[in-house]
Design an enzyme around this catalytic site. Structure first.
Site, mmCIF file in Angstrom:
data_model
loop_
_atom_site.group_PDB
_atom_site.id
_atom_site.type_symbol
_atom_site.label_atom_id
_atom_site.label_comp_id
_atom_site.label_asym_id
_atom_site.label_seq_id
_atom_site.Cartn_x
_atom_site.Cartn_y
_atom_site.Cartn_z
ATOM 1 N N ASP A 220 12.034 71.758 60.538
ATOM 2 C CA ASP A 220 12.309 72.949 59.758
ATOM 3 C C ASP A 220 11.120 73.898 59.938
ATOM 4 O O ASP A 220 10.079 73.529 60.502
ATOM 5 C CB ASP A 220 12.572 72.614 58.281
ATOM 6 C CG ASP A 220 13.428 73.695 57.625
ATOM 7 O OD1 ASP A 220 13.465 74.824 58.155
ATOM 8 O OD2 ASP A 220 14.063 73.425 56.586
HETATM 9 C C1 BGC Z 1 15.259 76.637 56.154
HETATM 10 C C2 BGC Z 1 16.235 76.162 57.199
HETATM 11 C C3 BGC Z 1 16.431 77.200 58.255
HETATM 12 C C4 BGC Z 1 15.087 77.562 58.833
HETATM 13 C C5 BGC Z 1 15.160 78.574 59.947
HETATM 14 C C6 BGC Z 1 13.995 77.215 56.756
HETATM 15 O O1 BGC Z 1 13.212 77.843 55.806
HETATM 16 O O2 BGC Z 1 14.938 75.552 55.320
HETATM 17 O O3 BGC Z 1 17.455 75.837 56.582
HETATM 18 O O4 BGC Z 1 17.299 76.726 59.243
HETATM 19 O O5 BGC Z 1 14.278 78.104 57.800
HETATM 20 O O6 BGC Z 1 15.490 79.817 59.502
#
Ligand code: BGC
Length: 746
Positions: free
Chosen positions: A298
């Site tokens: 993530d």
């Molecule tokens: C979120 C994810 C997301 C990622 C990319 C993160 O802050 O938890 O769900 O895919 O950002 O945007």
């Protein structure tokens, strides 16, 4: 008259046997697999160490254009960025940039290192077309709808210059305080898993490499929905049995659907951050579930191992993450800056790096990127029909809307009915969108509830009268009330208060909404409350006061049409809750499938909240205001002849369902079970299957729901599987009703 259960009804059988199914990559015959593996080895063998590390880094696209911004289409890619791409410095980019820039990037990559990039973005429920948020869509319980939305989103994503999306979010979530409950399928593993797997099938298609589909990403692995107190990014403490019985099954179903990538979650799981958990990433995901795709961290989650306190610096973080099985790092450069030293010093083996690169390359081959690195815009455009997609978004909004109350048959509003419509959100198209809208409304239909009601032939007098979080303009409200006997009041909360980083300690309706409802009723008007929002909210008083309640969620760009279609009866109500509607903030998490206790709550007139010395609260009901599975039709439906029989490995739950009213009804028959005796305390009820049936007035359907007996069992700590001898079952329209039926499983 009896009829067969609707053929295109939702299939439960494959869900019911999930425990027993071996892993099989979708569409991957043995020959193809072998071919991909040999091509992976060939590419790997010609890469320098630096190029291998490059494959493991996803860079931030918005830094790569001039001027820097979120949406990069039409802007200039920096020459230095293209040079980095040629050199193989990155395996992936996050951000959408349009087909022309996408193709320039891929051309640079193919001219240089010879490996195309994964270009990913979050297209959760909205690309060009904005669909309802996933929590709303789950209320359709309609796999085919999810699959069709996946197909449509895949093509639109390609036109935005992306071959990968970070969806489905399949975190089971019980706690309405957690803002990210908006992004998933609710509190039931079976529904979450089925809908998520259907989305994977739609996004990836039968052949992910056909130039019309993209790679999906199951997230956030695993247990994120259990963050303590419903506070985002918070720690998770969880028994192994709970992991296996509740949080893991949707991921297993996504893997079985062939999901290309998996994103480990931000949180720590029993003390170990998921990003650094060998147990979760290697032992379970790869070892037990058989996942052979790629894991992507993530956002900055590798670097955040330092904040978790389990790594001293970026090098430490990189070591823990890659050794645990994290293949690609999103955004932060811990891998890029440290892997060379870590391999040299023996803290990370060359094999570990190679395996991670293999996983990345495998996905790129499966996606067909080596064979057609560029997007064929004409081919994709030929399958994208914006009008068709908007019709799909309208269908989705209809099917996501849940009718919660309808006293005196105030709904549906007949054609030509005169109503007063109040509330700021009723005339605000932006507020229909939801937490992962793509912020570009130019492609959306931008339909408000006001537009929808008018278009459906309702004589509407609109006045704002109040904002959801502000005060009531009493004079304006009184004027509105003078105009009609039926008042449609738009309640709830703005979508910006749900989604990521939007946990809430209070989930009661904000502002003076209760006062609005009280005033409407005090003037003797009929109150139709339409509730918008990205989470289950507590509105027990309004539930009492209102004549009708419609849960509209964040219904998306065509939401105004879809919700109005249900209110006016142009579409029959279809949605059923996939979460409980809590009675108060303090009872969260409130869910029907809670574990039994030694002192279950007992309620009576004298003890409406529960008798003392039973497991309840003194001042708030433990009963959900509306339970999981609940939702009305405009007709009445009766259940009779409920029965269970076991045929070998299959439990067959049967019932006769009759439409006793005067309108068509779409009924969702649900099966819940409870183990009569088990070695550990079990949920008081658990959903095991469901089937939708369409009934004309006066019609009776004999419905059979077949469930693998094995799926009635569960895991104990230590991974031991247990199948109890006897169960109680309920074949019912929701999780709190139905007649108990006992049956022996063996
Ligand atoms: C979120 C994810 C997301 C990622 C990319 C993160 O802050 O938890 O769900 O895919 O950002 O945007």
């Amino acid at each position: 008259m009896k009829k067969e259960t609707e053929k295109k009804g939702i299939g439960v059988c494959k869900a019911a046997v999930w425990l027993a199914m071996p892993f099989l990559a979708v569409g991957a015959a043995f020959g193809e697999l072998a071919d991909v593996e040999s091509r992976v080895e060939e590419v790997l063998s010609r890469l320098t160490f630096e190029q291998k590390v490059g494959q493991l880094w996803q860079c931030l696209g918005k830094d790569m254009v001039e001027p820097a911004s979120g949406d990069m289409s039409g802007e200039t890619l920096k020459e230095s960025f293209l040079a980095d791409i040629r050199a193989g410095r990155y395996g992936s980019v996050i951000g959408k940039r349009g087909v022309a820039n996408y193709n320039r990037i891929q051309r640079a990559a193919m001219e240089g290192v010879g490996i195309p990039l994964l270009i990913g973005n979050d297209m959760i429920h909205s690309v060009r077309t904005c669909y309802p948020i996933p929590l709303a869509l789950a209320c359709s319980w309609d796999e085919d709808l999810w699959r069709r939305i996946g197909e449509a989103m895949a093509a639109e994503s390609l036109l935005e210059g992306c071959n990968w999306t970070f969806t489905p979010m399949i975190d089971v979530a019980f706690d309405a305080r957690w803002g990210r409950i908006a992004e998933g399928g609710g509190s039931e593993p079976l529904v979450t898993g089925l809908m998520g797997a259907a989305l994977v099938r739609g996004l990836q298609g039968a052949d992910m490499a056909d130039g019309l589909h993209i790679a999906a990403c199951a997230k956030h692995y695993v247990g994120y929905g259990a963050s303590l107190g419903g506070r985002d990014y918070n720690a998770v403490e969880m028994a192994d049995s709970t992991l296996r019985n509740v949080y893991l099954p949707p991921f297993k179903m996504a893997v079985e659907a062939g999901v290309a990538t998996v994103m480990p979650a931000f949180h720590s799981f029993n003390g170990v951050p998921c990003s650094a958990s060998k147990y979760l990433l290697r032992d379970i995901l790869r070892g037990e579930l058989g996942f052979d795709g790629m894991t992507i961290s993530d956002w900055a989650a590798v670097k955040e191992l330092v904040n978790h306190g389990v790594a001293a610096d970026g090098a430490d973080a990189a070591e823990s993450a890659i050794n645990a099985g994290m293949d690609m790092e999103m955004v932060t450069p811990c891998y890029a800056e440290n892997l060379a030293r870590l391999v040299k010093s023996g803290r990370v083996s060359m094999k570990t790096v190679d395996d991670a690169v293999r996983n990345v390359l495998r996905v790129k081959f499966r996606l067909g990127l080596f064979d057609h690195p560029e997007i064929d815009e004409a081919k994709v455009s030929a399958v994208v029909d914006p009008a068709e997609n908007r019709a799909l978004a309208r269908e989705a909004a209809r099917k996501s809307t849940v009718l919660l109350k309808n006293e005196g048959g105030v709904l549906p509003l007949g054609k030509g009915a005169k109503v007063a419509l109040v509330g700021d959100i009723a005339a605000n198209a932006w507020q229909m969108m939801g937490c992962w809208n793509t912020k570009d409304m130019s492609n959306f239909e931008n339909a408000t509830l006001l537009d929808g009601l008018k278009a459906d032939g309702i004589d509407v007098e609109y006045s704002k009268a109040y904002t959801l979080r502000g005060r009531v303009d009493t004079e304006e409200l009184e004027k509105a009330l003078a105009k009609a006997d039926i008042v449609v009041a738009a309640f709830g909360d703005y979508w910006e208060n749900s989604g990521e980083g939007n946990s809430s300690a209070k989930i009661e309706l904000p502002g003076e909404q209760l006062k609005v409802a009280q005033t409407i009723k005090a003037r003797g008007r009929k109150l139709v409350a339409v509730v918008f929002g990205g989470r289950p909210m507590a509105f027990p008083e309004i539930a009492e006061l209102a004549d009708a309640i419609v849960m509209a969620w964040n219904p998306g760009g065509s939401g105004g049409w879809g919700v109005a279609d249900v209110i006016t009866g142009i579409a029959e109500p279809y949605g059923r809750l996939t979460v409980d509607m809590p009675s108060a903030s303090g009872v969260c998490p409130q869910f029907y499938s809670r574990t039994t206790t030694g002192r279950p709550a007992t309620f009576s007139r004298k003890h409406p909240f529960g008798r003392r010395f039973t497991s309840c609260y003194n001042d708030a009901s433990l009963k959900a205001v509306y339970p999981f599975g609940y939702g009305l039709t405009y007709s009445t439906v009766a259940y009779s002849n409920e029965a269970v029989r076991v045929e070998g490995d299959t439990a067959v739950f049967s019932v006769d369902v009759s439409n006793t009213g005067s309108r068509d009804a779409s009924e969702l028959v649900q099966v819940y079970v409870h183990a009569d005796k088990a070695s550990i305390a079990r949920p008081r009820r658990e959903l095991k299957g469901f089937r939708r049936v369409a009934l004309s007035p006066g019609e009776t359907a004999h419905v059979e729901i077949r469930v693998a007996v094995k799926s009635l069992g569960f895991f104990c700590d230590g991974g031991r599987f247990e199948l109890p001898e006897s169960f109680t079952a309920w074949i019912a329209p929701d999780s709190e009703s139905g007649r108990p039926l006992q049956f022996a499983a063996k």
